[in-house]
Design an enzyme around this catalytic site. Structure first.
Site, short mmCIF file in Angstrom:
data_model
loop_
_atom_site.label_atom_id
_atom_site.label_comp_id
_atom_site.label_asym_id
_atom_site.label_seq_id
_atom_site.Cartn_x
_atom_site.Cartn_y
_atom_site.Cartn_z
N GLY A 8 86.18 13.09 -3.69
CA GLY A 8 85.63 14.31 -3.11
C GLY A 8 86.47 14.79 -1.95
N LYS A 10 88.47 17.13 -1.41
CA LYS A 10 88.64 18.56 -1.10
C LYS A 10 87.40 19.15 -0.46
CE LYS A 10 92.24 19.87 -4.18
NZ LYS A 10 92.84 21.03 -4.77
N MET A 13 83.14 17.12 3.71
CA MET A 13 83.14 15.78 4.31
C MET A 13 84.39 15.00 3.91
SD MET A 13 80.56 15.21 6.26
CE MET A 13 80.42 13.44 6.31
N GLY A 88 78.77 8.23 1.38
CA GLY A 88 77.96 9.15 2.20
C GLY A 88 77.19 10.13 1.35
N THR A 89 77.57 10.23 0.08
CA THR A 89 76.88 11.16 -0.82
C THR A 89 75.41 10.77 -0.89
OG1 THR A 89 78.92 11.10 -2.09
CG2 THR A 89 77.05 12.27 -3.08
N PHE A 117 75.96 9.05 8.75
CA PHE A 117 76.96 8.26 9.47
C PHE A 117 77.00 8.58 10.96
CE2 PHE A 117 78.89 7.69 5.21
CZ PHE A 117 79.17 6.33 5.26
N HIS A 144 69.78 22.05 7.21
CA HIS A 144 71.17 21.89 6.77
C HIS A 144 71.77 23.24 6.37
CE1 HIS A 144 70.22 17.59 6.54
NE2 HIS A 144 71.53 17.38 6.52
N LYS A 148 74.09 22.77 0.69
CA LYS A 148 73.60 21.41 0.39
C LYS A 148 72.82 21.43 -0.92
CE LYS A 148 71.09 17.49 2.34
NZ LYS A 148 72.04 16.53 1.78
N GLY A 154 68.90 12.94 2.53
CA GLY A 154 68.81 11.48 2.50
C GLY A 154 68.34 10.93 3.83
#
Ligand code: NAP
Length: 254
Positions: A8, A10, A13, A88-89, A117, A144, A148, A154
Protein backbone atom coordinates in the site's frame (compact mmCIF):
# COMPACT_ATOMS: atom_id res chain seq x y z
CA UNK A 1 19.53 -4.06 9.28
CA UNK A 2 15.84 -4.93 9.28
CA UNK A 3 14.47 -5.42 5.77
CA UNK A 4 10.97 -3.99 5.34
CA UNK A 5 8.30 -4.61 2.70
CA UNK A 6 5.58 -1.95 2.47
CA UNK A 7 2.19 -2.92 1.02
CA UNK A 8 0.00 0.00 0.00
CA UNK A 9 3.06 2.22 -0.53
CA UNK A 10 1.21 4.71 -2.75
CA UNK A 11 -1.51 5.40 -0.20
CA UNK A 12 -1.65 8.17 2.37
CA UNK A 13 -0.28 6.01 5.21
CA UNK A 14 1.95 3.76 3.09
CA UNK A 15 3.80 6.69 1.50
CA UNK A 16 4.38 8.26 4.94
CA UNK A 17 5.73 4.88 6.14
CA UNK A 18 8.13 4.75 3.15
CA UNK A 19 9.61 8.11 4.23
CA UNK A 20 9.90 6.93 7.83
CA UNK A 21 11.76 3.73 6.83
CA UNK A 22 14.09 5.65 4.48
CA UNK A 23 14.97 8.04 7.32
CA UNK A 24 15.94 5.28 9.77
CA UNK A 25 19.40 3.90 9.04
CA UNK A 26 18.66 0.68 10.94
CA UNK A 27 15.85 -0.13 8.46
CA UNK A 28 16.12 -1.05 4.80
CA UNK A 29 13.28 -0.65 2.32
CA UNK A 30 13.35 -4.09 0.67
CA UNK A 31 10.23 -4.12 -1.54
CA UNK A 32 7.03 -2.22 -2.34
CA UNK A 33 3.63 -3.78 -3.11
CA UNK A 34 0.67 -2.32 -4.97
CA UNK A 35 -1.46 -4.26 -7.45
CA UNK A 36 -1.88 -1.22 -9.70
CA UNK A 37 1.65 0.22 -9.68
CA UNK A 38 3.19 0.52 -13.16
CA UNK A 39 6.78 1.04 -11.97
CA UNK A 40 9.06 -2.01 -11.78
CA UNK A 41 11.33 -0.35 -9.24
CA UNK A 42 11.63 2.96 -7.40
CA UNK A 43 15.11 4.20 -6.42
CA UNK A 44 16.42 0.64 -6.72
CA UNK A 45 13.61 -0.86 -4.59
CA UNK A 46 11.61 -3.55 -6.47
CA UNK A 47 7.87 -3.00 -6.91
CA UNK A 48 5.55 -6.02 -6.91
CA UNK A 49 2.00 -6.08 -8.27
CA UNK A 50 1.22 -9.57 -7.03
CA UNK A 51 2.18 -10.54 -3.48
CA UNK A 52 2.56 -14.18 -4.58
CA UNK A 53 5.80 -13.12 -6.35
CA UNK A 54 7.26 -12.30 -2.91
CA UNK A 55 7.30 -15.97 -1.85
CA UNK A 56 10.91 -16.77 -0.98
CA UNK A 57 11.92 -13.08 -0.97
CA UNK A 58 14.45 -12.12 1.72
CA UNK A 59 12.79 -9.65 4.11
CA UNK A 60 11.94 -9.44 7.80
CA UNK A 61 8.82 -7.30 8.18
CA UNK A 62 5.64 -6.74 6.13
CA UNK A 63 4.13 -3.30 6.80
CA UNK A 64 0.52 -3.14 5.63
CA UNK A 65 -1.49 0.02 5.00
CA UNK A 66 -3.85 -1.22 2.31
CA UNK A 67 -7.59 -1.81 2.44
CA UNK A 68 -9.85 -3.69 4.86
CA UNK A 69 -10.84 -6.10 2.05
CA UNK A 70 -7.27 -7.36 1.48
CA UNK A 71 -5.54 -6.89 4.85
CA UNK A 72 -6.48 -10.32 6.24
CA UNK A 73 -5.15 -12.17 3.15
CA UNK A 74 -2.01 -10.03 3.17
CA UNK A 75 -1.32 -10.69 6.85
CA UNK A 76 -1.86 -14.42 6.42
CA UNK A 77 0.43 -14.40 3.38
CA UNK A 78 3.11 -12.52 5.34
CA UNK A 79 3.06 -15.04 8.19
CA UNK A 80 3.04 -18.02 5.82
CA UNK A 81 6.11 -16.64 4.05
CA UNK A 82 8.19 -15.70 7.09
CA UNK A 83 7.54 -11.93 7.10
CA UNK A 84 6.56 -10.46 10.48
CA UNK A 85 3.43 -8.39 9.85
CA UNK A 86 3.06 -4.82 11.17
CA UNK A 87 -0.47 -3.99 10.13
CA UNK A 88 -2.22 -0.65 10.40
CA UNK A 89 -5.03 -1.50 8.01
CA UNK A 90 -8.30 -1.66 9.93
CA UNK A 91 -11.45 -3.76 9.55
CA UNK A 92 -10.30 -7.15 10.94
CA UNK A 93 -12.93 -9.29 12.65
CA UNK A 94 -12.26 -10.79 16.08
CA UNK A 95 -12.24 -14.28 14.51
CA UNK A 96 -9.63 -13.23 11.93
CA UNK A 97 -7.37 -11.77 14.63
CA UNK A 98 -7.68 -14.96 16.71
CA UNK A 99 -6.81 -17.07 13.67
CA UNK A 100 -3.80 -14.91 12.76
CA UNK A 101 -2.48 -15.03 16.33
CA UNK A 102 -2.71 -18.84 16.23
CA UNK A 103 -0.90 -18.91 12.85
CA UNK A 104 1.86 -16.61 14.16
CA UNK A 105 2.36 -18.88 17.20
CA UNK A 106 2.61 -21.96 14.99
CA UNK A 107 5.29 -20.20 12.91
CA UNK A 108 7.03 -18.63 15.94
CA UNK A 109 6.83 -15.23 14.24
CA UNK A 110 6.22 -11.88 15.93
CA UNK A 111 3.64 -9.52 14.52
CA UNK A 112 1.42 -6.58 15.27
CA UNK A 113 -2.04 -5.48 14.24
CA UNK A 114 -2.59 -1.98 15.59
CA UNK A 115 -5.84 -0.11 15.00
CA UNK A 116 -3.98 3.04 15.98
CA UNK A 117 -0.25 3.76 15.99
CA UNK A 118 -0.49 7.22 17.60
CA UNK A 119 0.76 7.26 21.19
CA UNK A 120 -1.92 9.79 22.19
CA UNK A 121 -4.64 7.48 20.90
CA UNK A 122 -3.22 4.58 22.93
CA UNK A 123 -3.38 6.80 26.03
CA UNK A 124 -6.93 7.89 25.15
CA UNK A 125 -7.98 4.23 25.07
CA UNK A 126 -6.25 3.54 28.39
CA UNK A 127 -7.81 6.58 30.09
CA UNK A 128 -11.24 5.69 28.67
CA UNK A 129 -11.01 2.19 30.10
CA UNK A 130 -10.14 3.62 33.50
CA UNK A 131 -12.95 6.23 33.44
CA UNK A 132 -15.57 3.67 32.36
CA UNK A 133 -15.21 1.94 35.71
CA UNK A 134 -16.75 5.04 37.34
CA UNK A 135 -18.83 6.36 34.42
CA UNK A 136 -20.85 3.57 32.78
CA UNK A 137 -22.68 6.09 30.55
CA UNK A 138 -20.37 6.64 27.61
CA UNK A 139 -20.60 7.44 23.92
CA UNK A 140 -17.74 7.31 21.40
CA UNK A 141 -17.54 9.75 18.51
CA UNK A 142 -14.85 9.01 15.93
CA UNK A 143 -14.14 11.52 13.18
CA UNK A 144 -12.15 10.78 10.01
CA UNK A 145 -11.46 12.04 6.49
CA UNK A 146 -14.16 11.16 3.95
CA UNK A 147 -12.03 8.62 2.03
CA UNK A 148 -12.03 6.18 4.94
CA UNK A 149 -13.64 2.92 3.84
CA UNK A 150 -14.70 1.24 7.10
CA UNK A 151 -16.93 2.43 9.93
CA UNK A 152 -16.72 2.53 12.85
CA UNK A 153 -12.95 2.99 13.00
CA UNK A 154 -10.75 0.23 14.37
CA UNK A 155 -9.76 2.58 17.19
CA UNK A 156 -13.39 3.12 18.18
CA UNK A 157 -14.02 -0.62 18.22
CA UNK A 158 -10.89 -1.26 20.26
CA UNK A 159 -11.84 1.54 22.68
CA UNK A 160 -15.30 0.00 23.12
CA UNK A 161 -13.77 -3.45 23.69
CA UNK A 162 -11.46 -2.05 26.39
CA UNK A 163 -14.30 -0.11 28.03
CA UNK A 164 -16.40 -3.28 28.08
CA UNK A 165 -13.76 -4.92 30.28
CA UNK A 166 -14.21 -2.37 33.11
CA UNK A 167 -17.73 -0.98 32.60
CA UNK A 168 -20.75 -2.52 34.26
CA UNK A 169 -23.10 -3.39 31.39
CA UNK A 170 -25.73 -0.73 30.75
CA UNK A 171 -28.05 -0.12 27.81
CA UNK A 172 -27.49 3.51 27.02
CA UNK A 173 -30.33 6.05 26.66
CA UNK A 174 -34.03 5.92 27.58
CA UNK A 175 -35.58 2.45 27.71
CA UNK A 176 -38.37 3.64 25.40
CA UNK A 177 -36.28 5.78 23.03
CA UNK A 178 -37.32 5.72 19.37
CA UNK A 179 -35.20 6.59 16.34
CA UNK A 180 -37.35 8.66 13.98
CA UNK A 181 -34.49 8.45 11.45
CA UNK A 182 -32.73 5.04 11.42
CA UNK A 183 -29.17 5.23 12.73
CA UNK A 184 -29.70 8.47 14.67
CA UNK A 185 -28.37 6.89 17.87
CA UNK A 186 -25.30 5.41 16.19
CA UNK A 187 -24.03 1.84 16.28
CA UNK A 188 -24.59 -0.22 19.42
CA UNK A 189 -21.75 -2.09 21.14
CA UNK A 190 -22.53 -3.75 24.46
CA UNK A 191 -25.21 -1.14 25.20
CA UNK A 192 -23.01 1.88 24.40
CA UNK A 193 -23.13 3.96 21.24
CA UNK A 194 -20.50 4.66 18.59
CA UNK A 195 -20.90 7.50 16.09
CA UNK A 196 -18.83 7.90 12.90
CA UNK A 197 -18.27 11.33 11.31
CA UNK A 198 -16.71 11.57 7.82
CA UNK A 199 -15.63 14.97 6.54
CA UNK A 200 -12.97 16.31 4.16
CA UNK A 201 -10.21 18.12 6.04
CA UNK A 202 -10.17 15.69 8.97
CA UNK A 203 -7.37 13.12 9.50
CA UNK A 204 -8.20 10.87 12.52
CA UNK A 205 -9.88 12.09 15.72
CA UNK A 206 -11.86 10.55 18.56
CA UNK A 207 -13.87 11.76 21.52
CA UNK A 208 -15.03 9.57 24.36
CA UNK A 209 -17.77 11.34 26.30
CA UNK A 210 -18.81 10.21 29.77
CA UNK A 211 -21.89 11.55 31.55
CA UNK A 212 -23.07 11.20 35.16
CA UNK A 213 -25.31 13.11 37.57
CA UNK A 214 -24.30 16.77 37.33
CA UNK A 215 -20.92 16.12 35.66
CA UNK A 216 -19.32 15.13 32.40
CA UNK A 217 -15.89 14.05 31.24
CA UNK A 218 -14.67 14.36 27.66
CA UNK A 219 -11.46 12.73 26.44
CA UNK A 220 -10.26 13.67 22.96
CA UNK A 221 -7.36 12.77 20.73
CA UNK A 222 -6.48 14.37 17.39
CA UNK A 223 -4.10 13.13 14.70
CA UNK A 224 -3.63 16.28 12.61
CA UNK A 225 -1.00 14.69 10.37
CA UNK A 226 -0.23 11.08 9.38
CA UNK A 227 3.28 11.57 10.69
CA UNK A 228 1.66 11.16 14.16
CA UNK A 229 1.43 7.40 13.48
CA UNK A 230 5.03 6.87 12.41
CA UNK A 231 6.85 6.63 15.74
CA UNK A 232 4.40 3.83 16.58
CA UNK A 233 5.02 2.06 13.26
CA UNK A 234 8.78 2.38 13.86
CA UNK A 235 8.44 0.85 17.34
CA UNK A 236 6.25 -1.91 15.87
CA UNK A 237 8.81 -2.83 13.19
CA UNK A 238 11.59 -3.08 15.76
CA UNK A 239 9.59 -4.87 18.45
CA UNK A 240 8.10 -7.60 16.24
CA UNK A 241 11.67 -8.77 15.62
CA UNK A 242 11.95 -9.58 19.36
CA UNK A 243 8.69 -11.52 19.92
CA UNK A 244 7.36 -14.86 18.71
CA UNK A 245 3.65 -14.22 18.27
CA UNK A 246 1.32 -11.60 16.84
CA UNK A 247 -0.21 -9.07 19.24
CA UNK A 248 -3.27 -6.86 18.75
CA UNK A 249 -2.63 -3.29 19.89
CA UNK A 250 0.58 -1.26 20.09
CA UNK A 251 0.20 -0.96 23.87
CA UNK A 252 1.50 -4.55 24.15
CA UNK A 253 4.86 -3.45 22.71
CA UNK A 254 5.41 -0.15 24.55
P1 NAP B 1 -5.28 4.84 1.06
O1 NAP B 1 -4.67 6.19 0.88
O2 NAP B 1 -6.53 4.51 0.30
O3 NAP B 1 -4.14 3.78 0.75
C1 NAP B 1 -4.35 2.41 0.57
C2 NAP B 1 -3.44 1.99 -0.57
O4 NAP B 1 -3.42 0.57 -0.67
C3 NAP B 1 -3.89 2.53 -1.92
O5 NAP B 1 -2.79 3.12 -2.60
C4 NAP B 1 -4.39 1.27 -2.63
O6 NAP B 1 -4.27 1.35 -4.04
C5 NAP B 1 -3.46 0.24 -2.07
N1 NAP B 1 -3.93 -1.13 -2.22
C6 NAP B 1 -5.17 -1.60 -2.47
N2 NAP B 1 -5.17 -2.95 -2.52
C7 NAP B 1 -3.90 -3.34 -2.29
C8 NAP B 1 -3.24 -4.61 -2.23
N3 NAP B 1 -3.90 -5.75 -2.42
N4 NAP B 1 -1.91 -4.63 -1.98
C9 NAP B 1 -1.22 -3.49 -1.79
N5 NAP B 1 -1.77 -2.25 -1.85
C10 NAP B 1 -3.09 -2.19 -2.09
O7 NAP B 1 -5.62 4.59 2.59
P2 NAP B 1 -4.86 5.15 3.89
O8 NAP B 1 -5.50 6.40 4.35
O9 NAP B 1 -3.39 5.13 3.63
O10 NAP B 1 -5.25 4.03 4.93
C11 NAP B 1 -4.86 2.68 4.75
C12 NAP B 1 -5.40 1.85 5.92
O11 NAP B 1 -4.74 2.27 7.12
C13 NAP B 1 -6.91 2.03 6.17
O12 NAP B 1 -7.47 0.79 6.56
C14 NAP B 1 -6.95 3.00 7.34
O13 NAP B 1 -8.12 2.86 8.13
C15 NAP B 1 -5.73 2.55 8.10
N6 NAP B 1 -5.15 3.54 9.02
C16 NAP B 1 -4.58 3.04 10.14
C17 NAP B 1 -3.98 3.87 11.04
C18 NAP B 1 -3.33 3.27 12.26
O14 NAP B 1 -2.76 4.01 13.08
N7 NAP B 1 -3.42 1.95 12.45
C19 NAP B 1 -3.93 5.24 10.81
C20 NAP B 1 -4.50 5.73 9.65
C21 NAP B 1 -5.08 4.86 8.74
P3 NAP B 1 -5.50 1.97 -4.90
O15 NAP B 1 -5.80 3.33 -4.34
O16 NAP B 1 -4.94 1.99 -6.27
O17 NAP B 1 -6.64 1.02 -4.69
Amino acid sequence: MTKVIIAGFKGRMGSTAVDMVKNDNTLELAALVDPFATEKEIDGVPVFNDKADLAGFAADVWVDFTMPSVAYDNTKFALENGFRPVVGTTGFTEAQITELIALSKSKGLGGLIAPNFAIGAILLMEFSQKAAKYFPDVEIIELHHDKKKDAPSGTAVKTAELIKETRTYKKQGAADEVETIAGARGAEFDGMRIHSVRLPGLVAHQEVIFGANGEGLTLRHDSYDRVSFMSGVNIGIKQVMTITELVYGLEHLL
